[in-house]
Design a protein around this motif. Structure first.
Motif, short mmCIF file in Angstrom:
data_model
loop_
_atom_site.label_atom_id
_atom_site.label_comp_id
_atom_site.label_asym_id
_atom_site.label_seq_id
_atom_site.Cartn_x
_atom_site.Cartn_y
_atom_site.Cartn_z
N TYR A 123 0.95 -1.17 0.18
CA TYR A 123 -0.24 0.00 0.16
C TYR A 123 0.87 1.45 -0.02
O TYR A 123 2.13 1.20 0.53
N TYR A 124 0.41 2.27 -0.40
CA TYR A 124 0.90 3.66 -0.33
C TYR A 124 0.13 4.61 0.38
O TYR A 124 -1.04 4.33 0.43
N ASP A 125 0.60 5.29 1.11
CA ASP A 125 -0.01 6.55 1.72
C ASP A 125 -0.35 7.62 0.74
O ASP A 125 0.06 7.39 -0.41
N LEU A 126 -1.20 8.44 1.06
CA LEU A 126 -1.54 9.59 0.06
C LEU A 126 -0.37 10.34 -0.54
O LEU A 126 -0.26 10.39 -2.04
N TYR A 127 0.64 10.78 0.16
CA TYR A 127 1.84 11.45 -0.35
C TYR A 127 2.87 10.52 -1.22
O TYR A 127 3.30 11.01 -1.78
N GLU A 128 3.01 9.25 -0.74
CA GLU A 128 3.74 8.34 -1.62
C GLU A 128 3.02 7.99 -2.87
O GLU A 128 3.90 7.96 -3.76
N ALA A 129 1.71 7.79 -3.16
CA ALA A 129 1.20 7.50 -4.33
C ALA A 129 1.26 8.96 -5.13
O ALA A 129 1.46 8.87 -6.27
#
Length: 374
Positions: A176-182
């Motif tokens: 999974y990625y958090d918002l800012y990683e994505a």
């Protein structure tokens, strides 16, 4: 689970054939000037699960997204004019863009129309699809299977995306990625890392300011987050605030506890579409109740419809949240960087009116990042 090792194997072998999977029309002069060089001219690659590494010959110009969190990321990067479609336009919340005065398409093509038509991808002919392909394959209502998605990928353009808005789907057994990683991955696709970095800096300062004014932990509420889009709700689809998906980020950042912890009630997923009624909500009796499906309403409109109905309801009127008028709009299911700033500010001011009153972030600064990259 769909295996996508073919592309990774091709890349590992070092063959140039992968370029055929992601050939895009040349970026504009402005886009290429914005982008840091990454080898020869516009050629670059982006690695993101579940697809792996995708190579681009050029900076994509046209793009689409199913979930509006990715659409919001594209707008935040100043690429709104290139957006050709979103899954459901009513979840593409443009009021925020109007407040910022930034560019966006007013009528993006809907991908959802009692299903998702494979042929529409061919008609749209987007350079890149900001969609987790597994999201398309594991939603039975879409009507697409692995072969359909593979054909779109091979014949139209690549997929780059990861379903980030929730973490309750059994099929999502990869990173999974958090918002800012994505968001950073999307910025790499379009070679607009400068705008990502400016947003990340602004967001970090925003969180520091918010956290410095939060009340003590014993003064923070537990809350129930649900979906029901009607003005006279009787049953609700529950979400888990403790779910670390990007769609619940504002609650985590504001120190809100999940009223469903320890109840055995799970959150919405592609395999769990269960509902709860007012009796079940009363058993939990949260300090605050957040109802999704009402982003088109102002606060006063929500109070005059949903809250007013609950105040007259035989069971709902006994809820602590209803008695204290702490029933609020639940925010977008899909949150990108712009949505999140506005929704976090709104939720902070509604939950903690003694701590937050004024605007919590600089609208002009956000607009400048979107339009100029600084």
């Amino acid at each position: 689970m769909r295996e996508r090792a073919t592309r990774r194997a091709v890349l590992a072998a070092g063959t140039s054939a992968v370029a055929l999977l992601a050939g895009c029309s040349s970026g504009t002069e402005e886009e290429n000037d914005d982008a840091p060089t990454n080898g020869d001219d516009s050629a670059h690659s982006v690695t993101m699960e579940p697809v792996g590494t995708v190579e681009f010959d050029d900076v994509p110009e046209s793009w689409l997204a199913y979930e509006s969190d990715y659409a919001d990321m594209g707008v935040a990067l100043g690429l709104g004019d290139g957006l050709r479609a979103v899954g459901e336009p009513d979840r593409f919340h443009t009021d925020y863009y109007d407040e910022l005065g930034v560019s966006y398409p007013e009528d993006p093509t809907p991908l959802w129309n009692d299903g998702v038509d494979e042929e529409l991808f061919y008609e749209l002919d987007a350079d890149v699809h900001l969609v987790d392909p597994n999201w398309l394959e594991h939603n039975e209502a879409f009507g697409l299977d692995e072969d359909d998605v593979a054909e779109i990928e091979a014949n139209v353009g690549p997929f780059v995306g990861n379903t980030i808005f929730r973490r309750t789907d059994e099929w999502h057994d990869y990173e999974y990625y958090d918002l800012y990683e994505a968001f950073e991955k999307v910025a790499q696709v379009f070679r607009r890392e400068d705008r990502y970095e400016a947003f990340a800096d602004l967001h970090g300062e925003f969180l520091e300011e918010v956290e410095s004014h939060l009340p003590g932990e014993d003064e923070r509420p537990d809350a129930l987050l649900v979906w029901e889009g009607t003005d006279e709700p009787e049953e609700f689809v529950p979400y888990r605030i403790s779910d670390e998906g990007a769609g619940n980020k504002q609650y985590r950042d504001l120190g809100v506890d999940d009223a469903l912890d320890g109840t055995g009630i799970d959150g919405l997923s592609t395999s769990d579409r269960g509902t709860i009624d007012y009796e079940a909500v009363l058993d939990v009796d949260p300090d605050a109740l957040f109802v999704r499906g009402h982003e088109d309403k102002r606060r006063d409109e929500f109070e005059d419809t949903v809250l007013a109905y609950m105040q007259e309801h035989d069971v709902a009127s006994d809820l602590t949240a209803v008695e204290n008028e702490r029933v609020f709009r639940g925010g977008p299911i899909y949150q990108g960087p712009i949505y999140n700033l506005f929704v976090t500010e709104r939720t902070a001011r509604e939950l903690y009116p003694d701590s937050f009153d004024d605007e919590l972030f600089d609208r002009e600064a956000v607009s400048k990042i979107v339009t100029n990259g600084a």
